[in-house]
Design a protein around this motif. Structure first.
Motif, short mmCIF file in Angstrom:
data_model
loop_
_atom_site.label_atom_id
_atom_site.label_comp_id
_atom_site.label_asym_id
_atom_site.label_seq_id
_atom_site.Cartn_x
_atom_site.Cartn_y
_atom_site.Cartn_z
N ILE A 1 0.92 -1.27 -0.11
CA ILE A 1 -0.09 0.24 -0.08
C ILE A 1 0.76 1.43 -0.03
CG2 ILE A 1 -2.09 -1.05 1.03
CD1 ILE A 1 -1.07 0.23 3.66
N PHE A 2 2.08 1.17 0.03
CA PHE A 2 3.14 2.34 -0.15
C PHE A 2 3.68 2.16 -1.26
CE2 PHE A 2 2.94 1.23 4.52
CZ PHE A 2 2.04 2.50 4.99
N PRO A 3 3.90 3.42 -2.06
CA PRO A 3 4.67 3.44 -3.35
C PRO A 3 6.17 3.21 -3.22
CG PRO A 3 3.06 5.51 -3.05
CD PRO A 3 3.16 4.63 -1.87
N PHE A 4 6.68 3.44 -2.22
CA PHE A 4 8.25 3.08 -1.96
C PHE A 4 8.51 1.86 -2.17
CE2 PHE A 4 7.00 3.72 2.23
CZ PHE A 4 7.62 2.56 2.79
N GLU A 5 7.35 0.94 -1.63
CA GLU A 5 7.45 -0.60 -1.50
C GLU A 5 7.53 -1.13 -2.87
OE1 GLU A 5 5.32 -1.68 2.55
OE2 GLU A 5 4.05 -1.36 0.89
N ARG A 6 7.21 -0.46 -4.04
CA ARG A 6 7.38 -0.90 -5.22
C ARG A 6 8.63 -1.36 -5.84
NH1 ARG A 6 3.44 3.10 -8.67
NH2 ARG A 6 4.80 4.54 -7.08
N ASP A 7 9.75 -0.68 -5.30
CA ASP A 7 11.14 -0.59 -5.51
C ASP A 7 11.64 -1.59 -4.45
OD1 ASP A 7 10.99 1.19 -7.41
OD2 ASP A 7 11.21 2.76 -6.23
N ILE B 1 10.64 -10.54 -4.85
CA ILE B 1 9.14 -10.44 -4.62
C ILE B 1 8.53 -9.67 -5.48
CG2 ILE B 1 7.16 -10.12 -2.98
CD1 ILE B 1 9.13 -10.82 -0.74
N THR B 2 7.34 -9.92 -6.33
CA THR B 2 6.87 -9.10 -7.37
C THR B 2 5.50 -8.72 -6.73
OG1 THR B 2 7.90 -10.15 -9.06
CG2 THR B 2 5.72 -8.66 -9.56
N PRO B 3 5.51 -7.57 -5.93
CA PRO B 3 4.10 -6.96 -5.49
C PRO B 3 3.04 -6.46 -6.25
CG PRO B 3 5.82 -5.27 -5.14
CD PRO B 3 6.14 -6.39 -6.09
N ARG C 1 -0.54 13.49 -1.96
CA ARG C 1 -1.53 12.75 -2.38
C ARG C 1 -1.63 12.06 -3.86
NH1 ARG C 1 -3.42 17.77 -0.43
NH2 ARG C 1 -4.31 17.73 1.62
N THR C 2 -0.98 12.59 -4.54
CA THR C 2 -0.87 12.36 -5.87
C THR C 2 0.18 11.08 -5.98
OG1 THR C 2 -0.85 14.35 -6.89
CG2 THR C 2 0.20 12.79 -8.31
N VAL C 3 1.15 11.02 -5.00
CA VAL C 3 1.86 9.74 -5.16
C VAL C 3 1.07 8.56 -4.65
CG1 VAL C 3 4.19 8.81 -3.72
CG2 VAL C 3 3.88 11.23 -4.83
N ILE C 4 0.31 8.68 -3.52
CA ILE C 4 -0.22 7.71 -2.70
C ILE C 4 -1.41 6.90 -3.75
CG2 ILE C 4 -2.08 7.19 -1.05
CD1 ILE C 4 0.77 7.41 0.06
N GLY C 5 -2.06 7.88 -4.55
CA GLY C 5 -2.96 7.33 -5.45
C GLY C 5 -4.48 8.04 -5.20
N GLU C 6 -5.40 7.62 -6.16
CA GLU C 6 -6.74 7.96 -6.01
C GLU C 6 -7.52 7.12 -5.21
OE1 GLU C 6 -7.96 10.75 -7.64
OE2 GLU C 6 -5.95 11.26 -8.04
N PRO C 7 -8.70 7.76 -4.57
CA PRO C 7 -9.68 6.91 -4.12
C PRO C 7 -9.92 5.70 -4.78
CG PRO C 7 -10.22 9.04 -3.65
CD PRO C 7 -9.21 8.82 -4.80
N GLY C 8 -10.45 4.45 -4.10
CA GLY C 8 -10.91 3.34 -4.81
C GLY C 8 -9.89 2.17 -4.80
N ALA C 9 -8.77 2.46 -3.96
CA ALA C 9 -7.74 1.33 -3.66
C ALA C 9 -8.54 0.01 -3.13
CB ALA C 9 -6.74 1.83 -2.88
N SER C 10 -9.42 0.03 -2.45
CA SER C 10 -9.89 -1.38 -1.79
C SER C 10 -10.41 -2.11 -2.83
CB SER C 10 -10.95 -1.06 -0.69
OG SER C 10 -10.21 0.00 0.29
#
Length: 375
Positions: A142-148, A155-157, A353-362
């Motif tokens: 759920i955190f953008p920095f975890e993608r790296d 692990i491919t998340p 807010r832009t980095v974290i992402g738009e609503p609707g993640a769930s």
């Protein structure tokens, strides 16, 4: 399909409830059974709640050691219930001390396992990465920095945003105006500074005394502590008596919405405060040797989720062992209206807010889970 979810804390209960709603949309035939709380019971049916997190939450080494027999019994109970339910997927929500053991058990018993909201292995206990890689079929982050971070460890998340955005946006329309919040809680006309002292007894014990001392430097403001409902009010009163600080329970978002600024301990609250657009100072008080060891123990350069996600120090982090409030006072003054750091911090929060992402993640996470299971 049949889903068994395990959440062991209030935040996991909230995110689990939103995920259940998403799963019902993505899989109209979905059936649920879970360990969680009231939010998950409302979303997935109270009859499907096997165990409430109030019975399973043990914080700190002392509590864990005192309740080892109970924890082991609950682990066996959970394993037996999952096996009897025979789900198509076991969805583990944060809560790593318990859920990582469940992941291993599920793997050994051939149960498909999805981990939603990864353990914070990038901060400490990095050895858990190997266990995730071995025992978890798919990791949802759920955190953008975890993608790296996770791909570097094999692990491919899956990243679809942060469900905290959904929780905030769902409640934002009902948040009272500042004057209404004052009226409901018997506050005066002075500007409000919110105090978020943590959600665990130890955090409150360590941080609230420092916050009380800080409040004495700002007589033109009124300070409001946001108490969490699962901790007895007497703990707060022990430090607040005679301070003039008002304490409100289970009104964190309402308090932040009415506040000019906030003083926050590290944790999810730092991100919530930023996403609500409230300038903040992060203050965390701990033992002196932990302060000294921080650069060697922590695997990341910051403790707040704001700075970690932006990749720079957007909010001041004051980690200390004493009750000195000099730096905290300077930083707090700098983010109040007219302060030299306020405008830049609010701009940083817009970027966040832009980095974290738009609503609707769930809902997006739920669709990806269903796709993964059908594949």
């Amino acid at each position: 399909m049949k889903y068994y979810l395990i959440a062991g804390e209030p935040s996991g209960d909230l995110h689990g409830a939103n995920l259940i709603e998403g799963l019902k949309k993505a899989d109209p035939e979905a059936q649920f059974r879970f360990w969680g709380g009231d939010h998950m019971a409302a979303a997935g049916g109270a009859e499907n709640l096997r165990k409430h997190y109030r019975e399973t939450s043990f914080f700190g080494i002392v509590q864990v050691l005192r309740n080892l027999c109970t924890i082991r019994r609950q682990m066996r109970e959970c394993q037996q219930d999952v096996a009897a339910y025979a789900p198509d997927a076991l969805i583990l929500i944060d809560y790593p001390g318990f859920n990582m053991k469940m992941a291993r058990w599920a793997h050994d018993n051939g149960i498909r396992t999805l981990y939603y909201i990864a353990p914070k292995v990038w901060a400490w206990r990095e050895w858990r990465v190997k266990a995730i890689r071995r025992y978890v079929d798919r990791l949802f982050i759920i955190f953008p920095f975890e993608r790296d971070y996770f791909p570097r460890h094999g692990i491919t998340p899956v990243f679809e945003g942060n469900p905290l955005v959904d929780a905030i946006e769902a409640r934002r329309p009902a948040l009272p105006a500042a004057e209404e919040f004052r009226r409901r809680n018997g506050l005066d006309k002075r500007p409000i500074i919110a105090l978020l002292a943590g959600s665990r007894r130890g955090e409150i014990r360590d941080n609230l005394p420092l916050m009380v001392l800080l409040s004495k430097r700002f007589p033109e403001h009124q300070f409001v502590v946001t108490a969490v409902p699962w901790i007895d009010r007497t703990l707060y009163d022990r430090y607040l008596d005679g301070s003039g600080i008002r304490c409100v329970s289970d009104q964190t978002y309402q308090t932040l919405a009415a506040a000019e600024a906030a003083v926050v301990t590290s944790g999810t609250a730092t991100l919530e405060t930023a996403l609500l657009g409230v300038p903040e100072v992060v203050v965390y008080r701990t033992l002196w040797f932990q302060v000294k060891l921080q650069p060697y123990v922590l695997k990341v350069p910051w403790v707040s989720l704001v700075n970690l996600n932006l990749g720079r120090e957007a909010v001041a982090e004051i980690i200390q062992s004493d009750l000195s409030v000099g730096r905290a006072e300077r930083e707090l003054r700098s983010i109040l209206p007219g302060g030299e750091k306020r405008t830049q911090m609010l701009a940083d929060f817009d970027e966040l807010r832009t980095v974290i992402g738009e609503p609707g993640a769930s809902d997006r996470f739920a669709r990806r889970m269903v796709e993964e299971l059908k594949r």
